[in-house]
Design a protein around this motif. Structure first.
Motif, PDB file in Angstrom:
ATOM      1  N   GLN A 141      31.086 188.062   7.737  1.00  9.88           N
ATOM      2  CA  GLN A 141      32.158 188.533   6.829  1.00  9.88           C
ATOM      3  C   GLN A 141      32.133 188.004   5.397  1.00  9.88           C
ATOM      4  O   GLN A 141      33.186 187.837   4.788  1.00  9.88           O
ATOM      5  N   TRP A 142      31.017 187.719   4.844  1.00 13.51           N
ATOM      6  CA  TRP A 142      30.995 187.514   3.395  1.00 13.51           C
ATOM      7  C   TRP A 142      31.407 188.851   2.779  1.00 13.51           C
ATOM      8  O   TRP A 142      31.024 189.916   3.297  1.00 13.51           O
ATOM      9  N   SER A 143      32.159 188.808   1.676  1.00 16.43           N
ATOM     10  CA  SER A 143      32.568 190.074   1.063  1.00 16.43           C
ATOM     11  C   SER A 143      32.192 190.111  -0.415  1.00 16.43           C
ATOM     12  O   SER A 143      32.201 189.084  -1.101  1.00 16.43           O
ATOM     13  N   TYR A 144      31.889 191.303  -0.866  1.00 16.61           N
ATOM     14  CA  TYR A 144      31.385 191.524  -2.233  1.00 16.61           C
ATOM     15  C   TYR A 144      32.186 192.636  -2.890  1.00 16.61           C
ATOM     16  O   TYR A 144      32.551 193.619  -2.224  1.00 16.61           O
ATOM     17  N   PHE A 145      32.401 192.530  -4.209  1.00 23.73           N
ATOM     18  CA  PHE A 145      33.089 193.599  -4.942  1.00 23.73           C
ATOM     19  C   PHE A 145      32.169 194.826  -5.027  1.00 23.73           C
ATOM     20  O   PHE A 145      31.014 194.712  -5.462  1.00 23.73           O
ATOM     21  N   ALA A 146      32.724 195.970  -4.620  1.00 24.73           N
ATOM     22  CA  ALA A 146      31.932 197.211  -4.689  1.00 24.73           C
ATOM     23  C   ALA A 146      31.546 197.528  -6.135  1.00 24.73           C
ATOM     24  O   ALA A 146      30.466 198.039  -6.402  1.00 24.73           O
ATOM     25  N   ASP A 147      32.433 197.194  -7.084  1.00 25.71           N
ATOM     26  CA  ASP A 147      32.194 197.556  -8.490  1.00 25.71           C
ATOM     27  C   ASP A 147      31.058 196.773  -9.132  1.00 25.71           C
ATOM     28  O   ASP A 147      30.333 197.295  -9.965  1.00 25.71           O
ATOM     29  N   THR A 148      30.947 195.482  -8.759  1.00 22.81           N
ATOM     30  CA  THR A 148      29.980 194.631  -9.474  1.00 22.81           C
ATOM     31  C   THR A 148      28.925 194.012  -8.567  1.00 22.81           C
ATOM     32  O   THR A 148      27.916 193.508  -9.048  1.00 22.81           O
ATOM     33  N   GLU A 150      29.471 191.346  -7.048  1.00 27.86           N
ATOM     34  CA  GLU A 150      29.707 189.895  -7.034  1.00 27.86           C
ATOM     35  C   GLU A 150      30.318 189.453  -5.712  1.00 27.86           C
ATOM     36  O   GLU A 150      31.134 190.177  -5.121  1.00 27.86           O
ATOM     37  N   LEU A 151      29.958 188.248  -5.327  1.00 29.47           N
ATOM     38  CA  LEU A 151      30.495 187.677  -4.097  1.00 29.47           C
ATOM     39  C   LEU A 151      31.974 187.362  -4.314  1.00 29.47           C
ATOM     40  O   LEU A 151      32.352 186.697  -5.280  1.00 29.47           O
ATOM     41  N   PHE A 152      32.820 187.843  -3.397  1.00 30.86           N
ATOM     42  CA  PHE A 152      34.254 187.591  -3.520  1.00 30.86           C
ATOM     43  C   PHE A 152      34.666 186.419  -2.636  1.00 30.86           C
ATOM     44  O   PHE A 152      35.214 185.430  -3.104  1.00 30.86           O
ATOM     45  N   GLN A 153      34.358 186.522  -1.370  1.00 31.09           N
ATOM     46  CA  GLN A 153      34.868 185.511  -0.450  1.00 31.09           C
ATOM     47  C   GLN A 153      33.864 185.166   0.650  1.00 31.09           C
ATOM     48  O   GLN A 153      33.111 186.031   1.098  1.00 31.09           O
ATOM     49  N   ILE A 154      33.951 183.904   1.047  1.00 31.78           N
ATOM     50  CA  ILE A 154      33.126 183.447   2.162  1.00 31.78           C
ATOM     51  C   ILE A 154      34.085 183.070   3.285  1.00 31.78           C
ATOM     52  O   ILE A 154      35.011 182.292   3.075  1.00 31.78           O
ATOM     53  N   ALA A 155      33.900 183.643   4.455  1.00 26.66           N
ATOM     54  CA  ALA A 155      34.817 183.375   5.562  1.00 26.66           C
ATOM     55  C   ALA A 155      34.377 182.108   6.277  1.00 26.66           C
ATOM     56  O   ALA A 155      33.736 182.153   7.314  1.00 26.66           O
ATOM     57  N   SER A 156      34.733 180.979   5.677  1.00 28.34           N
ATOM     58  CA  SER A 156      34.306 179.719   6.280  1.00 28.34           C
ATOM     59  C   SER A 156      35.355 178.663   5.951  1.00 28.34           C
ATOM     60  O   SER A 156      35.902 178.637   4.848  1.00 28.34           O
ATOM     61  N   PHE A 157      35.631 177.767   6.931  1.00 22.93           N
ATOM     62  CA  PHE A 157      36.636 176.721   6.695  1.00 22.93           C
ATOM     63  C   PHE A 157      36.022 175.481   6.067  1.00 22.93           C
ATOM     64  O   PHE A 157      36.693 174.648   5.498  1.00 22.93           O
ATOM     65  N   SER A 158      34.734 175.396   6.176  1.00 27.25           N
ATOM     66  CA  SER A 158      34.101 174.163   5.695  1.00 27.25           C
ATOM     67  C   SER A 158      34.015 174.144   4.175  1.00 27.25           C
ATOM     68  O   SER A 158      34.070 175.194   3.525  1.00 27.25           O
ATOM     69  N   LYS A 159      33.919 172.967   3.657  1.00 28.54           N
ATOM     70  CA  LYS A 159      33.773 172.809   2.217  1.00 28.54           C
ATOM     71  C   LYS A 159      32.372 173.296   1.842  1.00 28.54           C
ATOM     72  O   LYS A 159      31.402 172.989   2.544  1.00 28.54           O
ATOM     73  N   LEU A 160      32.311 174.052   0.779  1.00 33.81           N
ATOM     74  CA  LEU A 160      31.006 174.600   0.420  1.00 33.81           C
ATOM     75  C   LEU A 160      30.067 173.486  -0.044  1.00 33.81           C
ATOM     76  O   LEU A 160      30.506 172.500  -0.629  1.00 33.81           O
ATOM     77  N   PRO A 161      28.778 173.652   0.217  1.00 38.34           N
ATOM     78  CA  PRO A 161      27.846 172.586  -0.191  1.00 38.34           C
ATOM     79  C   PRO A 161      27.871 172.368  -1.699  1.00 38.34           C
ATOM     80  O   PRO A 161      28.113 173.304  -2.466  1.00 38.34           O
ATOM     81  N   LYS A 162      27.649 171.136  -2.064  1.00 37.78           N
ATOM     82  CA  LYS A 162      27.633 170.787  -3.492  1.00 37.78           C
ATOM     83  C   LYS A 162      26.542 171.611  -4.195  1.00 37.78           C
ATOM     84  O   LYS A 162      25.454 171.784  -3.648  1.00 37.78           O
ATOM     85  N   GLY A 163      26.876 172.112  -5.338  1.00 36.61           N
ATOM     86  CA  GLY A 163      25.875 172.887  -6.080  1.00 36.61           C
ATOM     87  C   GLY A 163      25.871 174.369  -5.730  1.00 36.61           C
ATOM     88  O   GLY A 163      25.151 175.144  -6.341  1.00 36.61           O
ATOM     89  N   PHE A 164      26.678 174.779  -4.749  1.00 36.21           N
ATOM     90  CA  PHE A 164      26.734 176.202  -4.392  1.00 36.21           C
ATOM     91  C   PHE A 164      27.494 176.960  -5.479  1.00 36.21           C
ATOM     92  O   PHE A 164      28.650 176.677  -5.757  1.00 36.21           O
ATOM     93  N   GLU A 165      26.815 177.885  -6.121  1.00 32.12           N
ATOM     94  CA  GLU A 165      27.478 178.657  -7.181  1.00 32.12           C
ATOM     95  C   GLU A 165      27.623 180.097  -6.726  1.00 32.12           C
ATOM     96  O   GLU A 165      26.621 180.807  -6.571  1.00 32.12           O
ATOM     97  N   LYS A 166      28.867 180.483  -6.544  1.00 37.74           N
ATOM     98  CA  LYS A 166      29.177 181.826  -6.053  1.00 37.74           C
ATOM     99  C   LYS A 166      28.482 182.923  -6.874  1.00 37.74           C
ATOM    100  O   LYS A 166      27.960 183.887  -6.333  1.00 37.74           O
ATOM    101  N   LYS A 167      28.485 182.741  -8.176  1.00 35.18           N
ATOM    102  CA  LYS A 167      27.952 183.813  -9.031  1.00 35.18           C
ATOM    103  C   LYS A 167      26.449 184.035  -8.843  1.00 35.18           C
ATOM    104  O   LYS A 167      25.908 185.058  -9.269  1.00 35.18           O
ATOM    105  N   LYS A 168      25.812 183.085  -8.201  1.00 34.30           N
ATOM    106  CA  LYS A 168      24.375 183.261  -7.962  1.00 34.30           C
ATOM    107  C   LYS A 168      24.098 184.048  -6.683  1.00 34.30           C
ATOM    108  O   LYS A 168      22.951 184.247  -6.311  1.00 34.30           O
ATOM    109  N   PHE A 169      25.158 184.455  -6.003  1.00 39.08           N
ATOM    110  CA  PHE A 169      24.967 185.150  -4.723  1.00 39.08           C
ATOM    111  C   PHE A 169      25.563 186.559  -4.727  1.00 39.08           C
ATOM    112  O   PHE A 169      26.130 187.015  -3.743  1.00 39.08           O
ATOM    113  N   SER A 170      25.387 187.219  -5.869  1.00 39.51           N
ATOM    114  CA  SER A 170      25.821 188.631  -5.946  1.00 39.51           C
ATOM    115  C   SER A 170      24.809 189.496  -5.204  1.00 39.51           C
ATOM    116  O   SER A 170      23.658 189.076  -5.006  1.00 39.51           O
ATOM    117  N   LEU A 171      25.228 190.702  -4.868  1.00 35.60           N
ATOM    118  CA  LEU A 171      24.278 191.635  -4.235  1.00 35.60           C
ATOM    119  C   LEU A 171      23.161 191.964  -5.220  1.00 35.60           C
ATOM    120  O   LEU A 171      23.359 191.949  -6.437  1.00 35.60           O
TER     121      LEU A 171
END
Ligand code: FES
Ligand SMILES: [Fe+2]
Length: 391
Positions: A107-114, A116-137
């Protein structure tokens, strides 16, 4: 390249080496040198009319999702999630439930328009250095020609309408393609290499025995040619000329259909000379040909599935007023074209089977197969192989 004029082959030309139709290595080379950097037809825009509607297509092993975004703009992405690579849209078409593309796996979700990654369905803290904007479609280039949507997997590709078609699309200038709508789609997998499909389409030597109904409708095909100019000693004749020489339809027929009738729904913008032709074709290799007739347009898309499997998708386009006309029965044209396409599919499969014979290395082209020769030259050029050399 203009290959509408008569261009009889005068020299002996071999057809392509047999293994080019089944060798995996060769097929993969074609995928990367032809299918991954040419403009590939997706569909007519009327199939993505609704916002958030989408369609997926395969080009070899590549799956692409094409959608109409929240602002009515057409976007295309590789159909691959950036988490661990799952396919995002598993259906051939549909409508997104929201403005997001949601991966069916985690269930990772991405904006249809751009993309871009919107949300990650995870409770854990994201790893250090993880940049959402680098994981667009991954985006795919998308362009439109007269309502026809094309994509190109090569991010450096340039759009050039001048070179999009090999068989001249000017024949369609009076067809309101962009205003027409797709009413029906027909798909079929054929057990043949994608090139065999094109070769079969580019000649009519097979017409009298493979297509008896079509040959009766288009008398010129009984002479096994695709253009009136192909006849030895051809001279332009007046519009009253015998259809065996002009390429037009048999007496009394108006369109490519079961009974030849256009049922009072001829496209108004067509001229008398357009109608006399009976049919016009444009081809954009490697992915489509467009057929134009008095009352409809048919677009046929070719997609390689495996080295010996190709998917054919046909779209029938009509004017809106034709589809609203209660008297008009579109089945008249659809069933006729399906019959012809089934006949061609059978011929292509026979061709593919025979090509495996050990002593068969190359066939030979007949003078009327000059469009096949153009296709072979185009293919060699794309593969950066020397034209005229045997392999
Ligand atoms: S692969 Fe898509 S969310 Fe995990
Ligand atoms: Fe055919």
């Amino acid at each position: 390249m203009n290959i509408n004029k008569s261009n009889h082959l005068t020299q002996l030309e071999k057809s392509l080496p047999a293994h080019w139709y089944f060798d995996e290595k060769f097929y993969n080379k074609e995928l990367s040198k032809i299918w991954s950097n040419n403009w590939i037809y997706v569909c007519h825009k009327s199939r993505l009319e609704k916002k958030l509607s989408y369609l997926t297509i395969s080009i070899g092993k590549q799956s692409i999702v094409i959608l109409n975004d929240t602002k009515g703009k057409i976007k295309a992405y590789f159909n691959t999630c950036r988490h661990r690579g799952s396919v995002l849209c598993n259906q051939s078409n549909g409508k997104l439930k929201s403005k997001l593309l949601v991966c069916p796996y985690h269930q990772w979700s991405y904006f249809a328009d751009t993309g871009e990654l919107f949300q990650i369905a995870s409770f854990s803290k994201l790893p250090k250095g993880f940049e959402k904007k680098k994981f667009s479609l991954f985006k795919v280039k998308v362009k439109e020609w007269r309502g026809c949507i094309f994509v190109n997997l090569d991010k450096n590709s340039k759009w050039n309408e001048e070179t999009l078609f090999q068989r001249n699309p000017d024949a369609f200038k009076n067809f309101p393609i962009e205003e027409m709508v797709v009413s029906d789609v027909w798909e079929k997998n054929i057990d043949c290499n994608w090139k065999s499909f094109w070769e079969n389409f580019n000649e009519c030597l097979h017409c009298p025995n493979v297509h008896p109904e079509l040959t009766s409708l288009v008398p010129m095909f009984s002479r096994r040619i695709i253009n009136p100019q192909d006849l030895p000693g051809w001279v332009p004749k007046s519009k009253e000329s015998d259809p065996r020489f002009s390429g037009g339809l048999k007496k009394g027929a108006e369109t490519w259909s079961e009974n030849g009738h256009a049922q009072g729904c001829k496209i108004n913008s067509l001229t008398e000379s357009d109608l006399l032709k009976g049919h016009v074709y444009a081809s954009s290799w490697p992915s489509i040909f467009i057929g134009g007739y008095a009352d409809h347009v048919r677009i046929v898309r070719v997609s390689p599935i495996e080295s010996e499997k190709v998917k054919i998708s046909a779209e029938w386009l009509f004017e809106k007023k034709t589809l609203k006309n209660k008297i008009y029965n579109k089945e008249n044209v659809i069933s006729f074209a399906c019959k012809i396409m089934e006949q061609d599919a059978k011929a292509c499969e026979l061709n593919q089977k025979g090509i495996h014979s050990i002593p068969y290395e190359n066939g030979v082209l007949m003078p009327e197969e000059y469009v096949i020769k153009s296709f072979h030259d185009w293919l060699r050029k794309k593969l950066q192989l020397e034209i005229g050399k045997s392999y």
